[in-house]
Design an enzyme around this catalytic site. Sequence first.
Site, PDB file in Angstrom:
ATOM      1  N   CYS A   1    -134.645 -16.332  23.072  1.00 56.46           N
ATOM      2  CA  CYS A   1    -134.032 -15.101  22.462  1.00 56.46           C
ATOM      3  C   CYS A   1    -134.379 -13.776  23.276  1.00 56.46           C
ATOM      4  CB  CYS A   1    -134.560 -14.737  21.128  1.00 56.46           C
ATOM      5  SG  CYS A   1    -133.739 -13.461  20.401  1.00 56.46           S
TER       6      CYS A   1
ATOM      7  N   HIS B   1    -126.763 -18.544  16.602  1.00 58.53           N
ATOM      8  CA  HIS B   1    -128.031 -17.817  17.097  1.00 58.53           C
ATOM      9  C   HIS B   1    -127.709 -16.221  16.692  1.00 58.53           C
ATOM     10  CE1 HIS B   1    -131.428 -16.791  19.962  1.00 58.53           C
ATOM     11  NE2 HIS B   1    -130.952 -15.609  19.568  1.00 58.53           N
ATOM     12  N   GLU B   2    -126.206 -15.801  17.012  1.00 58.29           N
ATOM     13  CA  GLU B   2    -125.952 -14.297  16.993  1.00 58.29           C
ATOM     14  C   GLU B   2    -125.629 -14.193  15.356  1.00 58.29           C
ATOM     15  OE1 GLU B   2    -126.614 -12.977  19.480  1.00 58.29           O
ATOM     16  OE2 GLU B   2    -126.654 -14.216  20.962  1.00 58.29           O
TER      17      GLU B   2
ATOM     18  N   HIS C   1    -128.963 -13.372  13.864  1.00 56.79           N
ATOM     19  CA  HIS C   1    -129.368 -11.824  14.423  1.00 56.79           C
ATOM     20  C   HIS C   1    -128.909 -10.849  13.337  1.00 56.79           C
ATOM     21  CE1 HIS C   1    -131.933 -11.844  17.744  1.00 56.79           C
ATOM     22  NE2 HIS C   1    -131.141 -12.569  18.420  1.00 56.79           N
TER      23      HIS C   1
HETATM   24 ZN   LIG Z   1    -131.562 -13.674  20.013  1.00 56.36          ZN
END
Ligand SMILES: [Zn+2]
Length: 146
Positions: free
Chosen positions: A87, A129-130, A133
Amino acid sequence: MKRRVVKNKKALAQKAIIVPRNKIGVAFTRLLTKTIHQRKGAVGFAGNQVGMTEHVFTALIKGKWQFYANAKIIHKSDEKVTLGEGCLSIPNKVFKITRYNHITIEHETKEAGVITADFFGYEARIIQHEIDHLNGILIEELHDNG
Ligand SMILES: [Zn+2]
């Protein structure tokens, strides 16, 4: 290249705010401006990694940087894959993360409204992953212990 990506855990724990459809274009332009010079070696940026509160991210999909607003996962495959994942906000660390191998998302565009898209394998991993976030979740909170 030195990246100006948010690393502050408190800031990254903030959940993104849904973007009204008529503001999506403006939000994408802002996200593009904030990320275009940081793309080398990267595969995705969530809005809150570059100081934005809007629910937007950009990701390298099929060789092109694509933009997504108000994305949410509406289908997850039974099959999962565990791989090392990094990340930009947690430099020089790799975490073992289990992700769905196939996802369907719903996202919103200025022109077409709410539409769906399917992602497989590595690209499905980037999207998960995004979206994490934007929900205030970092991979260091997800990794398998052992
Ligand atoms: Zn990340």
